[in-house]
Design an enzyme around this catalytic site. Structure first.
Site, short mmCIF file in Angstrom:
data_model
loop_
_atom_site.label_atom_id
_atom_site.label_comp_id
_atom_site.label_asym_id
_atom_site.label_seq_id
_atom_site.Cartn_x
_atom_site.Cartn_y
_atom_site.Cartn_z
CG ASP A 141 -1.95 1.10 1.18
OD1 ASP A 141 -2.75 1.13 0.23
OD2 ASP A 141 -1.95 1.94 2.09
CE LYS A 197 -1.65 5.12 1.36
NZ LYS A 197 -1.83 5.24 2.82
#
Length: 814
Positions: free
Chosen positions: A677, A681
């Site tokens: 994750d 980003k």
């Protein structure tokens, strides 16, 4: 003396006829009244249908006749509780004559224009008699006068031309001696100079009233219908449409020509030169102001008076290099259409003379193509011109206003407004007088076009946004509740009308183009239709609402793969789902290109930092000419929460469980704890900095145990956290011994990116980062030593929802 005309809807039922009688009785207290009435609503169409059926040897003409009879007898019985025998007797006699006429048409298998005129006169004859006799039964001073004894025409059946010299004389002589307070006249019908029954054509009842008004030079002509005047646009398509107080004759004719059914354009002609005002009133709401049409100064601050449309249009294009500089093409084209009695609604020709476009009724398209191709057969064979091109499924929309020519930018505003909503314009027509600006568009875009233009030109700068939300779990539910809470504030303070038009979870979905009632949306959704990702897209596309926004509040690959479809339909996309922007670089660039091409914003602020303005700030830096040299960040609110709460007195498993329970991790915590994750980003930030990079290019150093990395399921993963507690305690012990805090850090140096768990020493900006906060440090050419820092809550349903909400609001200003 006043002239009032009541249309078919106004006399379409006993209830409405009683309204008409009340209005006439009230008016007659102060003045003599002439009342022109149409046939009972729908009867003219039924008469023509019965005639067509009889002509085609279709025995069902008898059923249509029986329906006509039943409608009139029901009205009589409901209106007249006593003394109705004479009315029933007259109506029965006329209906027997109608039946005989239909049987004659059936026998000879022919329905000529002359017979058609005779057929349709029964409608007005019956309605005017029923109304006049009902009034007399109620002791009201009323008489019926047959219009055929007053209005004299030529023998051009179905659209007879009036002999005004004879007609005006007849009207003046009759009303000079008429003593009744109210005179009822059947509209539409007339008689030729040799005594044949004729009609005045479409809108003939309005025409009858105008002829009477002009002959007597009355103060005002009132046309009573089922709406409260001429509206700014079609109120059936645009709920915000409202009646126009005052309008000029020319504006009224333009609007009427382009679809405003309240008034038929030829109606205006007899009263135009005499400057007799026409007042449009509503029979069902007689106290409403209505619309006054006159030559008086009706200028207002808004140069656009109305927006109208005509449907069922076909666009004919005659083109070819052999047309250039050769005179006579236009003449031959229009002569051909004239010979076929085909009306041309719109004309546009390029200055190069390479093509001529014509708008006609679609019903005439096939006949027009055959006729034109025949006329230009030789030129087509020699390849000087192409065979006529016919496009159907089109409509014309038009801006109308006398004062538009005095205001710059009306056309530009019209076309840019349509363009922003992906409404393709096939042809444009604008006269030098600029009273009318017309555009040909697809039929299925008409409702969106009218709403979009009405919002632009007539509403108090309130922009309507139509939101379609997929994924109403934790974050999605908070978003819906925030919208519900702020709707009133947005409208009053930001002039944004925000409607949720579609909602979906994994099981069901619901839609409402007027806006879902957010007071009980959960109950509605529970009863919705079966959910489908493609079905949600198709329904959103089919509704075709202006300023549509698709909001993805999922972490679903299949949803992300549909973004391109939405953007191609000029539907904006707002997403907290990181999958699309961290997918293959070519897909990321494709979405960016589609966003620009179709003028459909693609916003994903919540991809990084939830509600923090990280991507927006980065975009502003780049747009202003700055250049990113490096980025250092803690971008996982879930990992920051975990390591801020994990110590030698807690168990790693318990903290991860707590993070999930409080909504900081995905249902599958491996997505967060594996670092994927965070890698997504920093990849998104690198791409937004202008660097081409893919997810596999990012170095990801995992802190999970080997068993945790190899776990096959969520349950297996949680078990490894229990089994490998010592591994995680060792990570904590190492940091503590070095007087450091554990932080999961993302780095980008302008070329390369990495993510991994790091021991952060005291004094570093990351050291005291608390709870689930995120922090980003941008080092740029303008901020080389002291970085620009953005810090705050980077996880949680409320802040993520607020970030999505902020993106939605941002679209109102695009």
């Amino acid at each position: 003396m006043k002239v009032l005309k009541f249309g078919g809807t106004s006399v379409g039922s006993s209830k409405n006829i009683n309204n008409v009688i009340n209005i006439l009785e009230d008016y007659s207290k102060s003045d003599s009244i002439i009342c022109v009435v149409s046939a009972v609503g729908g009867i003219t169409d039924k008469l023509l249908l019965a005639g067509k059926q009889a002509q085609n040897k279709d025995q069902s003409f008898q059923e249509t006749f029986n329906l006509i009879k039943e409608i009139h007898f029901d009205i009589i019985n409901e209106l007249n509780t006593q003394n109705s025998e004479s009315i029933l007797s007259f109506v029965d006699e006329k209906l027997n004559a109608l039946k005989s006429l239909l049987e004659g048409i059936f026998l000879i298998n022919e329905l000529s224009p002359k017979t058609s005129d005779k057929l349709v006169t029964f409608g007005e004859t019956l309605s005017s008699f029923i109304i006049a006799e009902t009034m007399k039964n109620r002791n009201i001073s009323a008489e019926r006068k047959n219009s055929q004894e007053l209005i004299i025409t030529n023998s051009n059946f179905t659209k007879a031309e009036v002999d005004y010299t004879v007609t005006n004389k007849n009207i003046r002589e009759y009303f000079k001696t008429a003593s009744q307070r109210i005179t009822i006249l059947p509209g539409f019908i007339s008689k030729s100079v040799i005594g044949e029954q004729t009609t005045l054509g479409r809108g003939g009842s309005d025409f009858t009233a105008a002829i009477i008004a002009a002959a007597l030079n009355v103060e005002q002509l009132e046309i009573w219908t089922d709406v409260s005047g001429m509206f700014t646009t079609n109120p059936k398509m645009v709920k915000q449409a409202y009646p126009i107080d005052k309008i000029s004759y020319q504006e009224a004719m333009e609007l009427s020509h382009f679809g405003a059914k309240v008034l038929y354009p030829p109606t205006v002609q007899p009263v135009l030169d005499l400057n007799i005002p026409i007042h449009i009133k509503n029979t069902l709401a007689p106290n409403d102001n209505g619309t006054v049409i006159s030559n008086d100064d009706v200028n207002s601050s808004n140069p656009v008076k109305g927006i109208s449309n005509i449907g069922n249009i076909a666009l004919l294009t005659l083109q070819g290099s052999g047309m250039v500089g050769i005179p006579g093409f236009s003449k031959r084209l229009f002569e051909t259409l004239s010979q076929e009695k085909i009306n041309v609604i719109l004309i546009t020709q390029a200055s190069s003379e390479h093509s001529i476009c014509l708008g006609i009724d679609s019903n005439d398209a096939e006949n027009a193509k055959i006729a034109i191709d025949t006329t230009f057969e030789n030129e087509i064979a020699l390849h000087k011109i192409d065979p006529i091109l016919v496009e159907t499924g089109l409509s014309i929309i038009a801006l109308v206003g006398d004062s538009m020519k005095n205001h710059q930018g009306i056309s530009g505003k019209m076309f840019s407004t349509l363009g922003k909503n992906n409404i393709n314009i096939r042809a444009i027509a604008q006269g030098a007088s600029e009273k009318n600006i017309s555009a040909v568009i697809a039929d299925n875009d008409v409702k969106k076009a009218l709403n979009t233009l009405h919002e632009q030109f007539f509403e108090a700068k309130t922009k309507q946004l139509n939101v379609f939300i997929t994924g109403v779990g934790n974050v999605g539910e908070r978003l819906v509740e925030q919208i519900k809470q702020q709707k009133k504030y947005l409208k009053e303070n930001l002039k944004i009308s925000l409607r949720v038009a579609g909602l979906s979870n994994s099981k069901t979905m619901i839609f409402d183009e007027s806006g879902i009632d957010l007071k009980n949306w959960k109950e509605q959704l529970a009863e919705g239709e079966k959910a489908s990702l493609t079905g949600f897209f198709e329904k959103t596309k089919a509704l075709n609402l202006r300023n549509s926004i698709f909001v993805d509040v999922t972490a679903n690959y299949d949803v992300a793969n549909l973004y391109a479809n939405y953007l191609r339909q000029s539907i904006a996309v707002v997403a907290c789902n990181k999958i699309a922007c961290s997918s293959d670089f070519e897909n990321y660039k494709l979405l960016k290109r589609l966003s620009l091409k179709y003028n459909a914003p693609f916003l994903f602020e919540t991809n990084v930092g939830a509600g923090l303005p990280i991507i927006d700030t980065l975009g502003n830096l780049m747009a202003s000419g700055d250049k990113i040299t490096s980025i250092q960040a803690v971008l996982s609110g879930s990992l920051n929460f975990v390591f801020n709460n994990f110590n030698d007195h807690t168990k790693f498993y318990d903290i991860v469980k707590q993070a999930g329970a409080e909504g900081y991790t995905e249902p599958d915590p491996r997505i967060d704890l594996s670092g994927v994750d965070v890698a997504r980003k920093i990849l998104i930030l690198a791409r937004e900095s202008g660097v081409e990079m893919n997810l596999e290019d990012i170095e990801n150093t995992s802190f999970l145990s080997e068993a945790g990395l190899k776990s096959d399921s969520v349950d297996d993963f949680y078990q490894t956290l229990i089994d490998d507690e010592a591994h995680y305690q060792n990570l904590y012990a190492s940091a503590k011994s070095n007087n450091c805090q554990l932080k999961y850090v993302a780095k980008f140096d302008g070329e390369n990116a990495s993510v991994g768990l790091q021991e952060i020493p005291e004094g570093h900006p990351f050291y005291n980062l608390e709870g689930s906060d995120n922090i980003v440090m941008f080092y740029t050419q303008r901020y080389p030593k002291q970085p620009m820092i953005i810090k705050g809550a980077g996880a949680g349903a409320d802040v993520t929802a607020s970030g999505l909400f902020a993106d939605i609001i941002r679209l109102a200003n695009d």
